[in-house]
Design a protein around this motif. Structure first.
Motif, PDB file in Angstrom:
ATOM      1  N   PRO A 186       0.805  -1.230   0.000  1.00  0.00           N
ATOM      2  CA  PRO A 186       0.000   0.000   0.000  1.00  0.00           C
ATOM      3  C   PRO A 186       0.834   1.274   0.000  1.00  0.00           C
ATOM      4  N   THR A 187       2.154   1.131   0.059  1.00  0.00           N
ATOM      5  CA  THR A 187       3.006   2.298  -0.109  1.00  0.00           C
ATOM      6  C   THR A 187       2.753   2.959  -1.455  1.00  0.00           C
ATOM      7  N   TYR A 188       2.411   2.143  -2.443  1.00  0.00           N
ATOM      8  CA  TYR A 188       2.266   2.646  -3.810  1.00  0.00           C
ATOM      9  C   TYR A 188       0.796   2.771  -4.193  1.00  0.00           C
ATOM     10  N   SER A 189       0.480   3.883  -4.824  1.00  0.00           N
ATOM     11  CA  SER A 189      -0.868   4.117  -5.328  1.00  0.00           C
ATOM     12  C   SER A 189      -0.767   4.797  -6.685  1.00  0.00           C
ATOM     13  N   TYR A 190      -1.888   4.821  -7.387  1.00  0.00           N
ATOM     14  CA  TYR A 190      -1.912   5.355  -8.745  1.00  0.00           C
ATOM     15  C   TYR A 190      -3.123   6.267  -8.909  1.00  0.00           C
ATOM     16  N   GLY A 191      -2.872   7.437  -9.468  1.00  0.00           N
ATOM     17  CA  GLY A 191      -3.945   8.360  -9.819  1.00  0.00           C
ATOM     18  C   GLY A 191      -3.867   8.669 -11.302  1.00  0.00           C
ATOM     19  N   GLU A 192      -4.809   9.468 -11.762  1.00  0.00           N
ATOM     20  CA  GLU A 192      -4.881   9.680 -13.201  1.00  0.00           C
ATOM     21  C   GLU A 192      -5.529  11.019 -13.520  1.00  0.00           C
ATOM     22  N   TYR A 193      -4.954  11.706 -14.534  1.00  0.00           N
ATOM     23  CA  TYR A 193      -5.617  12.841 -15.152  1.00  0.00           C
ATOM     24  C   TYR A 193      -6.392  12.338 -16.371  1.00  0.00           C
ATOM     25  N   TYR A 194      -7.111  13.238 -17.022  1.00  0.00           N
ATOM     26  CA  TYR A 194      -7.947  12.825 -18.148  1.00  0.00           C
ATOM     27  C   TYR A 194      -7.134  12.271 -19.321  1.00  0.00           C
ATOM     28  N   TYR A 195      -7.813  11.440 -20.090  1.00  0.00           N
ATOM     29  CA  TYR A 195      -7.292  10.814 -21.309  1.00  0.00           C
ATOM     30  C   TYR A 195      -6.128   9.858 -21.045  1.00  0.00           C
ATOM     31  N   GLY A 196      -6.030   9.339 -19.831  1.00  0.00           N
ATOM     32  CA  GLY A 196      -5.076   8.272 -19.571  1.00  0.00           C
ATOM     33  C   GLY A 196      -3.695   8.691 -19.134  1.00  0.00           C
ATOM     34  N   SER A 197      -3.564   9.858 -18.533  1.00  0.00           N
ATOM     35  CA  SER A 197      -2.271  10.292 -17.979  1.00  0.00           C
ATOM     36  C   SER A 197      -2.158   9.750 -16.547  1.00  0.00           C
ATOM     37  N   ILE A 198      -1.488   8.610 -16.398  1.00  0.00           N
ATOM     38  CA  ILE A 198      -1.461   7.884 -15.133  1.00  0.00           C
ATOM     39  C   ILE A 198      -0.212   8.244 -14.339  1.00  0.00           C
ATOM     40  N   ILE A 199      -0.397   8.500 -13.052  1.00  0.00           N
ATOM     41  CA  ILE A 199       0.674   8.928 -12.155  1.00  0.00           C
ATOM     42  C   ILE A 199       0.849   7.897 -11.048  1.00  0.00           C
ATOM     43  N   ARG A 200       2.102   7.549 -10.758  1.00  0.00           N
ATOM     44  CA  ARG A 200       2.384   6.669  -9.626  1.00  0.00           C
ATOM     45  C   ARG A 200       2.834   7.518  -8.443  1.00  0.00           C
ATOM     46  N   MET A 201       2.384   7.123  -7.243  1.00  0.00           N
ATOM     47  CA  MET A 201       2.749   7.824  -6.014  1.00  0.00           C
ATOM     48  C   MET A 201       3.336   6.847  -5.004  1.00  0.00           C
ATOM     49  N   SER A 202       4.268   7.355  -4.221  1.00  0.00           N
ATOM     50  CA  SER A 202       4.866   6.596  -3.134  1.00  0.00           C
ATOM     51  C   SER A 202       4.596   7.337  -1.835  1.00  0.00           C
ATOM     52  N   ASN A 203       3.917   6.676  -0.906  1.00  0.00           N
ATOM     53  CA  ASN A 203       3.497   7.333   0.335  1.00  0.00           C
ATOM     54  C   ASN A 203       2.749   8.631   0.042  1.00  0.00           C
ATOM     55  N   ASN A 204       1.940   8.588  -1.011  1.00  0.00           N
ATOM     56  CA  ASN A 204       1.082   9.693  -1.441  1.00  0.00           C
ATOM     57  C   ASN A 204       1.857  10.873  -2.022  1.00  0.00           C
ATOM     58  N   TYR A 205       3.116  10.664  -2.375  1.00  0.00           N
ATOM     59  CA  TYR A 205       3.906  11.707  -3.025  1.00  0.00           C
ATOM     60  C   TYR A 205       4.169  11.321  -4.476  1.00  0.00           C
ATOM     61  N   TYR A 206       4.093  12.310  -5.326  1.00  0.00           N
ATOM     62  CA  TYR A 206       4.243  12.123  -6.768  1.00  0.00           C
ATOM     63  C   TYR A 206       5.587  11.484  -7.106  1.00  0.00           C
ATOM     64  N   GLU A 207       5.557  10.403  -7.873  1.00  0.00           N
ATOM     65  CA  GLU A 207       6.779   9.792  -8.391  1.00  0.00           C
ATOM     66  C   GLU A 207       6.979  10.074  -9.866  1.00  0.00           C
ATOM     67  N   GLY A 208       5.909  10.102 -10.635  1.00  0.00           N
ATOM     68  CA  GLY A 208       6.031  10.408 -12.050  1.00  0.00           C
ATOM     69  C   GLY A 208       5.026   9.650 -12.891  1.00  0.00           C
ATOM     70  N   SER A 209       4.989  10.031 -14.189  1.00  0.00           N
ATOM     71  CA  SER A 209       4.098   9.389 -15.133  1.00  0.00           C
ATOM     72  C   SER A 209       4.619   8.000 -15.472  1.00  0.00           C
ATOM     73  N   ILE A 210       3.703   7.068 -15.726  1.00  0.00           N
ATOM     74  CA  ILE A 210       4.125   5.692 -16.021  1.00  0.00           C
ATOM     75  C   ILE A 210       3.586   5.203 -17.350  1.00  0.00           C
ATOM     76  N   VAL A 211       3.169   6.120 -18.218  1.00  0.00           N
ATOM     77  CA  VAL A 211       2.541   5.686 -19.472  1.00  0.00           C
ATOM     78  C   VAL A 211       3.476   5.861 -20.664  1.00  0.00           C
ATOM     79  N   TRP A 228     -11.972   9.887 -21.572  1.00  0.00           N
ATOM     80  CA  TRP A 228     -11.920  10.925 -20.523  1.00  0.00           C
ATOM     81  C   TRP A 228     -11.535  10.286 -19.185  1.00  0.00           C
ATOM     82  N   VAL A 229     -12.188   9.198 -18.831  1.00  0.00           N
ATOM     83  CA  VAL A 229     -11.782   8.377 -17.684  1.00  0.00           C
ATOM     84  C   VAL A 229     -11.249   7.067 -18.260  1.00  0.00           C
ATOM     85  N   THR A 230      -9.939   6.907 -18.233  1.00  0.00           N
ATOM     86  CA  THR A 230      -9.301   5.733 -18.837  1.00  0.00           C
ATOM     87  C   THR A 230      -9.115   4.651 -17.783  1.00  0.00           C
TER      88      THR A 230
END
Length: 231
Positions: A172-197, A206-208
């Motif tokens: 659960p240290t790692y989570s993933y969020g997303e902006y529109y059109y499939g811009s997926i972001i990985r987070m570590s301890n809820n801090y931004y790590e970077g795009s993974i696409v 719009w919601v990928t």
């Protein structure tokens, strides 16, 4: 001034629908958010709301930005995407209803007060539940970012539009969020790590949708026009 029998063009610039502080550039979001209001006590004062708020003090001939969606441009911060602008002439308050809630000003926009903070009225696109931590949840909200709920309460971890989201089912240290059109972001301890696409060359919806492989959490499947995967 004749009940709409005829109209006089007041201005063709700046672009009141743009994200820019000075109304430069083309485009905007008039198809989604647009409203106009005139001060009932001063007909020279007109507001137009798109992404930002612009104000005229000479019946729409000249315009200046009055509020910006991030508080840039030397103006107060008022949430983006204005859908309704209304005056209360009794107490001279001017209200904006937008994607972030309801704001008001009683001094011509020098200061704005948000009155809907804390109300649980956001539109949730997607919910992700931790498989290992009972009270750990991640939500994606329409134009109100991505937030996680832990024992300490809610914390916003990404801005903009929050779309599909999930929590690693093994760590659960790692989570993933997303902006529109499939811009997926990985987070570590809820801090931004970077795009993974990287490597996916097409936009999604719009919601990928995306999901971790059921036996290999280092592999993600992403549904765009086709189904791609990332390691």
């Amino acid at each position: 001034d004749n009940a709409g029998m005829s109209f006089s063009e007041q201005s063709t610039s700046p672009n009141l629908m743009t994200w820019d502080c000075n109304g430069n550039g083309s485009g905007g979001q008039a198809w989604y958010d647009l409203d106009i209001a005139a001060d009932p006590n001063d007909p020279d004062v007109v507001y137009v709301g798109g992404v930002n708020l612009f104000k005229s003090t000479d019946q729409g001939v000249n315009w200046d930005i009055n509020a910006h969606w991030t508080g840039d441009c030397g103006t107060p911060a008022v949430h983006a995407d204005h859908h309704t602008l209304e005056y209360n002439p009794i107490n001279d308050r001017f209200y904006s209803g937008n994607d972030g809630g309801i704001y008001w000003t009683d001094n011509g926009g020098e200061d704005w007060t948000e009155i809907t903070s804390g109300l649980a009225i956001s539109q949730v696109y997607r919910i992700g539940q931790s498989a290992t931590v009972q009270d750990y949840v991640i939500n994606g909200y329409q134009d109100n970012g991505t937030a996680v709920f832990e024992s300490s309460g809610w914390t916003t971890v990404l801005g903009g539009d929050g779309m599909d989201c999930l929590i690693d089912y093994t760590d659960p240290t790692y989570s993933y969020g997303e902006y529109y059109y499939g811009s997926i972001i990985r987070m570590s301890n809820n801090y931004y790590e970077g795009s993974i696409v990287d490597g996916i060359s097409e936009d999604g919806a719009w919601v990928t949708p995306h999901i971790l492989h059921e036996t290999d959490p280092s592999t993600m499947l992403v549904g765009t026009r086709h189904i791609g995967h990332s390691h």
